[in-house]
Structures are given as C-alpha cells and as structure tokens.
Design a protein around this motif. Sequence first.
Motif, PDB file in Angstrom:
ATOM      1  N   GLY A   1      37.167  38.552  36.643  1.00 31.43           N
ATOM      2  CA  GLY A   1      36.029  38.405  35.737  1.00 31.43           C
ATOM      3  C   GLY A   1      36.447  37.502  34.585  1.00 31.43           C
ATOM      4  O   GLY A   1      37.426  37.775  33.901  1.00 31.43           O
ATOM      5  N   CYS A   2      35.718  36.406  34.402  1.00 33.07           N
ATOM      6  CA  CYS A   2      36.060  35.448  33.355  1.00 33.07           C
ATOM      7  C   CYS A   2      35.659  35.990  31.982  1.00 33.07           C
ATOM      8  O   CYS A   2      34.531  36.442  31.800  1.00 33.07           O
ATOM      9  N   ARG A   3      36.607  35.941  31.045  1.00 30.64           N
ATOM     10  CA  ARG A   3      36.306  36.449  29.700  1.00 30.64           C
ATOM     11  C   ARG A   3      35.471  35.473  28.891  1.00 30.64           C
ATOM     12  O   ARG A   3      34.837  35.839  27.910  1.00 30.64           O
ATOM     13  N   ALA A   4      35.486  34.203  29.307  1.00 34.56           N
ATOM     14  CA  ALA A   4      34.741  33.202  28.546  1.00 34.56           C
ATOM     15  C   ALA A   4      33.260  33.174  28.933  1.00 34.56           C
ATOM     16  O   ALA A   4      32.395  33.227  28.067  1.00 34.56           O
ATOM     17  N   CYS A   5      32.987  33.118  30.244  1.00 38.94           N
ATOM     18  CA  CYS A   5      31.584  32.983  30.659  1.00 38.94           C
ATOM     19  C   CYS A   5      31.049  34.200  31.397  1.00 38.94           C
ATOM     20  O   CYS A   5      29.865  34.264  31.704  1.00 38.94           O
ATOM     21  N   GLY A   6      31.937  35.177  31.702  1.00 45.05           N
ATOM     22  CA  GLY A   6      31.467  36.411  32.327  1.00 45.05           C
ATOM     23  C   GLY A   6      31.311  36.344  33.835  1.00 45.05           C
ATOM     24  O   GLY A   6      30.905  37.323  34.459  1.00 45.05           O
TER      25      GLY A   6
ATOM     26  N   ARG B   1      42.065  31.003  37.721  1.00 38.96           N
ATOM     27  CA  ARG B   1      41.184  30.252  36.823  1.00 38.96           C
ATOM     28  C   ARG B   1      39.729  30.436  37.239  1.00 38.96           C
ATOM     29  O   ARG B   1      39.407  30.502  38.418  1.00 38.96           O
ATOM     30  N   CYS B   2      38.862  30.487  36.254  1.00 35.24           N
ATOM     31  CA  CYS B   2      37.435  30.627  36.524  1.00 35.24           C
ATOM     32  C   CYS B   2      36.924  29.361  37.232  1.00 35.24           C
ATOM     33  O   CYS B   2      37.139  28.251  36.749  1.00 35.24           O
ATOM     34  N   PRO B   3      36.251  29.536  38.394  1.00 33.86           N
ATOM     35  CA  PRO B   3      35.766  28.354  39.120  1.00 33.86           C
ATOM     36  C   PRO B   3      34.611  27.656  38.397  1.00 33.86           C
ATOM     37  O   PRO B   3      34.280  26.500  38.700  1.00 33.86           O
ATOM     38  N   ASP B   4      34.029  28.348  37.431  1.00 31.75           N
ATOM     39  CA  ASP B   4      32.867  27.796  36.738  1.00 31.75           C
ATOM     40  C   ASP B   4      33.278  27.010  35.493  1.00 31.75           C
ATOM     41  O   ASP B   4      32.929  25.848  35.333  1.00 31.75           O
ATOM     42  N   CYS B   5      34.081  27.649  34.615  1.00 29.38           N
ATOM     43  CA  CYS B   5      34.399  26.998  33.343  1.00 29.38           C
ATOM     44  C   CYS B   5      35.901  26.676  33.211  1.00 29.38           C
ATOM     45  O   CYS B   5      36.331  26.170  32.177  1.00 29.38           O
ATOM     46  N   ALA B   6      36.691  26.981  34.255  1.00 30.07           N
ATOM     47  CA  ALA B   6      38.120  26.652  34.306  1.00 30.07           C
ATOM     48  C   ALA B   6      38.964  27.409  33.287  1.00 30.07           C
ATOM     49  O   ALA B   6      40.146  27.140  33.103  1.00 30.07           O
TER      50      ALA B   6
HETATM   51 ZN    ZN Z   1      34.300  31.209  33.210  1.00 25.83          ZN
END
Ligand code: ZN
Length: 114
Positions: free
Chosen positions: A72-77, A88-93
């Motif tokens: 679960g990405c802490r930046a974009c959820g 790494r988040c595939p959406d916002c890296a």
């Molecule tokens: Zn993200």
Amino acid sequence: MHETAIVSGLFEIINRQVSEHRIRKVSRVRLKVGDFAAVEPMTLTGCFEVFAEGTVVEGAELVIQRVPITGGCRACGLEFEVKNYDFRCPDCANSTVDMLSGKELYIDSLDVET
Ligand SMILES: [Zn+2]
C-alpha cells in the motif's frame, strides 16, 4: 533449515488441536503461505511428511495456499501486487510502501476425524 523450524512450529499447533479435540485422524492440512515467507513448497511438504510419520497426521494431504505480496503506497494510497520484490508504487513511483500481505504462515484449516 528454515522449513524444518516452520513445520516443527506447525506440528506444535496441530498436536495441541489433536489432544484438545480427541482427533483420531487428520486427513488434510491447509496452510496459508505468503510469498514473502520464502518457503519452498517441495521442501515444506517433505518436512511435513517426515514429521507426520507415525502420528495421526500420517498420510494427510498438505495443501499450500499461496498469498501474493501486496503493498500500500503511503503517498497516493494505491494498493498493488508486489512483483520481484519491487516495492515501489507503480503509480507514483514512491518507495514508502507498507506491506499489506505476503508474510502469512499459518494453518488455515484442518480436516479431521474424531
Ligand atoms: Zn503511490
């Protein structure tokens, strides 16, 4: 070996159930194993059979249910499946990611005869 310690721990739990519920035979053991647990299914099954020998678990089928690693990405959820241990988040890296699943290692259920 990693798997021996795991199976030893599982059998402590199984043996407790066996004596508490007067189980005569265990026919199936379902395990949840997260991909992050780094368990080799063949090795685990082999260890299981060795431990089961001469007990009420002998001959039981071991069913290993894999649980994928998710983060679960802490930046974009975003919640996503982690591939090749790339967190790494595939959406916002962003690389500040919490592991949501993948560390599981427990008995999901036992099929028994009492
Ligand atoms: Zn993200």
